[in-house]
Design an enzyme around this catalytic site. Sequence first.
Site, PDB file in Angstrom:
ATOM      1  N   PRO A  20     -23.074  26.572 -17.048  1.00  0.00           N
ATOM      2  CA  PRO A  20     -22.649  26.815 -18.429  1.00  0.00           C
ATOM      3  C   PRO A  20     -22.799  25.617 -19.358  1.00  0.00           C
ATOM      4  O   PRO A  20     -22.550  24.475 -18.968  1.00  0.00           O
ATOM      5  CB  PRO A  20     -21.169  27.199 -18.277  1.00  0.00           C
ATOM      6  CG  PRO A  20     -20.754  26.663 -16.961  1.00  0.00           C
ATOM      7  CD  PRO A  20     -21.973  26.728 -16.092  1.00  0.00           C
ATOM      8  N   ASN A  21     -23.172  25.939 -20.568  1.00  0.00           N
ATOM      9  CA  ASN A  21     -23.277  25.009 -21.706  1.00  0.00           C
ATOM     10  C   ASN A  21     -24.482  24.078 -21.636  1.00  0.00           C
ATOM     11  O   ASN A  21     -24.757  23.364 -22.597  1.00  0.00           O
ATOM     12  CB  ASN A  21     -21.990  24.196 -21.896  1.00  0.00           C
ATOM     13  CG  ASN A  21     -20.817  25.074 -22.249  1.00  0.00           C
ATOM     14  OD1 ASN A  21     -20.904  25.875 -23.166  1.00  0.00           O
ATOM     15  ND2 ASN A  21     -19.730  24.955 -21.515  1.00  0.00           N
TER      16      ASN A  21
ATOM     17  N   ARG B 265     -25.818  19.639 -29.195  1.00  0.00           N
ATOM     18  CA  ARG B 265     -24.453  19.161 -29.402  1.00  0.00           C
ATOM     19  C   ARG B 265     -24.210  17.947 -28.519  1.00  0.00           C
ATOM     20  O   ARG B 265     -24.811  17.810 -27.464  1.00  0.00           O
ATOM     21  CB  ARG B 265     -23.425  20.245 -29.025  1.00  0.00           C
ATOM     22  CG  ARG B 265     -23.616  21.561 -29.723  1.00  0.00           C
ATOM     23  CD  ARG B 265     -22.793  21.619 -31.014  1.00  0.00           C
ATOM     24  NE  ARG B 265     -23.163  22.798 -31.792  1.00  0.00           N
ATOM     25  CZ  ARG B 265     -22.686  24.012 -31.576  1.00  0.00           C
ATOM     26  NH1 ARG B 265     -21.806  24.221 -30.633  1.00  0.00           N
ATOM     27  NH2 ARG B 265     -23.082  25.026 -32.322  1.00  0.00           N
TER      28      ARG B 265
ATOM     29  N   TYR C  22     -24.554  13.492 -23.580  1.00  0.00           N
ATOM     30  CA  TYR C  22     -25.541  14.066 -22.650  1.00  0.00           C
ATOM     31  C   TYR C  22     -26.987  13.748 -23.026  1.00  0.00           C
ATOM     32  O   TYR C  22     -27.903  14.205 -22.352  1.00  0.00           O
ATOM     33  CB  TYR C  22     -25.348  15.580 -22.559  1.00  0.00           C
ATOM     34  CG  TYR C  22     -24.036  15.974 -21.916  1.00  0.00           C
ATOM     35  CD1 TYR C  22     -23.798  15.705 -20.565  1.00  0.00           C
ATOM     36  CD2 TYR C  22     -23.027  16.596 -22.646  1.00  0.00           C
ATOM     37  CE1 TYR C  22     -22.600  16.049 -19.974  1.00  0.00           C
ATOM     38  CE2 TYR C  22     -21.826  16.949 -22.054  1.00  0.00           C
ATOM     39  CZ  TYR C  22     -21.619  16.670 -20.726  1.00  0.00           C
ATOM     40  OH  TYR C  22     -20.427  17.010 -20.124  1.00  0.00           O
TER      41      TYR C  22
ATOM     42  N   ASN D 265     -27.353  22.295 -10.789  1.00  0.00           N
ATOM     43  CA  ASN D 265     -26.389  21.667 -11.685  1.00  0.00           C
ATOM     44  C   ASN D 265     -25.473  22.791 -12.165  1.00  0.00           C
ATOM     45  O   ASN D 265     -25.784  23.492 -13.122  1.00  0.00           O
ATOM     46  CB  ASN D 265     -27.060  20.982 -12.869  1.00  0.00           C
ATOM     47  CG  ASN D 265     -26.031  20.254 -13.745  1.00  0.00           C
ATOM     48  OD1 ASN D 265     -24.823  20.359 -13.515  1.00  0.00           O
ATOM     49  ND2 ASN D 265     -26.504  19.537 -14.756  1.00  0.00           N
TER      50      ASN D 265
ATOM     51  N   ALA E  23     -19.718  22.752 -15.390  1.00  0.00           N
ATOM     52  CA  ALA E  23     -18.260  22.752 -15.176  1.00  0.00           C
ATOM     53  C   ALA E  23     -17.853  23.554 -13.943  1.00  0.00           C
ATOM     54  O   ALA E  23     -16.828  23.246 -13.313  1.00  0.00           O
ATOM     55  CB  ALA E  23     -17.558  23.298 -16.417  1.00  0.00           C
TER      56      ALA E  23
ATOM     57  N   GLU F 173     -27.573  18.636  -5.289  1.00  0.00           N
ATOM     58  CA  GLU F 173     -26.709  18.784  -6.474  1.00  0.00           C
ATOM     59  C   GLU F 173     -27.124  17.718  -7.483  1.00  0.00           C
ATOM     60  O   GLU F 173     -27.255  16.546  -7.128  1.00  0.00           O
ATOM     61  CB  GLU F 173     -25.243  18.601  -6.066  1.00  0.00           C
ATOM     62  CG  GLU F 173     -24.292  18.653  -7.243  1.00  0.00           C
ATOM     63  CD  GLU F 173     -22.820  18.626  -6.812  1.00  0.00           C
ATOM     64  OE1 GLU F 173     -22.499  19.096  -5.696  1.00  0.00           O
ATOM     65  OE2 GLU F 173     -21.997  18.130  -7.602  1.00  0.00           O
TER      66      GLU F 173
ATOM     67  N   HIS G 199     -26.548  16.062 -11.531  1.00  0.00           N
ATOM     68  CA  HIS G 199     -25.765  15.961 -12.759  1.00  0.00           C
ATOM     69  C   HIS G 199     -26.409  14.945 -13.683  1.00  0.00           C
ATOM     70  O   HIS G 199     -26.868  13.887 -13.221  1.00  0.00           O
ATOM     71  CB  HIS G 199     -24.326  15.524 -12.474  1.00  0.00           C
ATOM     72  CG  HIS G 199     -23.572  16.535 -11.677  1.00  0.00           C
ATOM     73  ND1 HIS G 199     -23.140  17.726 -12.219  1.00  0.00           N
ATOM     74  CD2 HIS G 199     -23.208  16.560 -10.373  1.00  0.00           C
ATOM     75  CE1 HIS G 199     -22.531  18.430 -11.275  1.00  0.00           C
ATOM     76  NE2 HIS G 199     -22.561  17.742 -10.145  1.00  0.00           N
TER      77      HIS G 199
ATOM     78  N   ARG H 101     -16.095   9.707 -14.987  1.00  0.00           N
ATOM     79  CA  ARG H 101     -15.516  10.513 -16.069  1.00  0.00           C
ATOM     80  C   ARG H 101     -14.085  10.932 -15.706  1.00  0.00           C
ATOM     81  O   ARG H 101     -13.465  10.354 -14.833  1.00  0.00           O
ATOM     82  CB  ARG H 101     -16.438  11.705 -16.347  1.00  0.00           C
ATOM     83  CG  ARG H 101     -17.853  11.247 -16.761  1.00  0.00           C
ATOM     84  CD  ARG H 101     -18.730  12.394 -17.157  1.00  0.00           C
ATOM     85  NE  ARG H 101     -18.170  13.112 -18.297  1.00  0.00           N
ATOM     86  CZ  ARG H 101     -18.630  14.279 -18.740  1.00  0.00           C
ATOM     87  NH1 ARG H 101     -19.677  14.828 -18.153  1.00  0.00           N
ATOM     88  NH2 ARG H 101     -18.070  14.873 -19.768  1.00  0.00           N
TER      89      ARG H 101
HETATM   90  O1  CA2 Z   1     -23.306  15.765 -15.997  1.00  0.00           O
HETATM   91  C1  CA2 Z   1     -23.585  16.941 -15.759  1.00  0.00           C
HETATM   92  O2  CA2 Z   1     -24.717  17.352 -15.534  1.00  0.00           O
HETATM   93  C2  CA2 Z   1     -22.467  17.976 -15.796  1.00  0.00           C
HETATM   94  O3  CA2 Z   1     -22.758  18.974 -14.815  1.00  0.00           O
HETATM   95  C3  CA2 Z   1     -22.497  18.558 -17.194  1.00  0.00           C
HETATM   96  C4  CA2 Z   1     -21.387  19.573 -17.415  1.00  0.00           C
HETATM   97  C5  CA2 Z   1     -20.033  18.982 -17.046  1.00  0.00           C
HETATM   98  O4  CA2 Z   1     -19.021  19.983 -17.164  1.00  0.00           O
HETATM   99  C6  CA2 Z   1     -20.019  18.433 -15.631  1.00  0.00           C
HETATM  100  O5  CA2 Z   1     -18.769  17.859 -15.390  1.00  0.00           O
HETATM  101  C7  CA2 Z   1     -21.108  17.391 -15.471  1.00  0.00           C
HETATM  102  C8  CA2 Z   1     -21.323  19.970 -18.891  1.00  0.00           C
HETATM  103  C9  CA2 Z   1     -22.597  20.543 -19.406  1.00  0.00           C
HETATM  104  C10 CA2 Z   1     -22.336  20.870 -20.837  1.00  0.00           C
HETATM  105  O6  CA2 Z   1     -23.337  20.318 -21.639  1.00  0.00           O
HETATM  106  C11 CA2 Z   1     -23.112  20.247 -22.958  1.00  0.00           C
HETATM  107  C12 CA2 Z   1     -24.185  19.855 -23.711  1.00  0.00           C
HETATM  108  C13 CA2 Z   1     -24.024  19.737 -25.059  1.00  0.00           C
HETATM  109  C14 CA2 Z   1     -22.801  20.010 -25.672  1.00  0.00           C
HETATM  110  C15 CA2 Z   1     -21.733  20.418 -24.901  1.00  0.00           C
HETATM  111  C16 CA2 Z   1     -21.896  20.531 -23.543  1.00  0.00           C
END
Ligand code: CA2
Length: 155
Positions: free
Chosen positions: A9-10, A17, A22, A73, A76, A97, A99, A106
Amino acid sequence: MHIAVINGPNLNLLGVREPERYGTATLAEIEARVRERAAPLGAEIAWFQSNHEGALVEAIQALRGATDGALINAAAFTHTSVALRDAVLAVDVPFVEVHLSNIWAREEERHKSLLADLAIGVVAGFGPDSYVLGLEAMVGWLRRAERPEPGALEV
Ligand code: CA2
């Protein structure tokens, strides 16, 4: 060799964003980089992203017999989803895996992964390079599994 890349997700918001957290690369740009690296390695890439846990479970279930390995990946859901853990356990497909961020640098709730102990390994903290490094590691692992080095110990 077939490698599936599963994104949670996201991740579809990458580059749009929160670029300060990121980075500026979009998920489509990361996909292009992975495909570019995969070609000379002789790997075919199947790319998938969903914001829905059930869709991710079904994508993982579909890996059985359809791919040699995977990069996951789960975003969340990495930290929360027993359903994704069960799906990964059920398909018995080797995976790395990945990230973008270093999840251990974090918030506390991101330090735990429900998938990591089932993975061959984890690549985290290198931004889009995490995917490319994960791909190289996955392909190398599969090649060694196909043709073990002479004298390698059997486990
Ligand atoms: O670091 C990573 O790849 C994560 O899997 C990214 C996830 C986070 O919940 C994990 O803890 C680590 C979040 C991806 C969301 O990406 C966004 C990108 C732009 C704006 C908001 C979220």
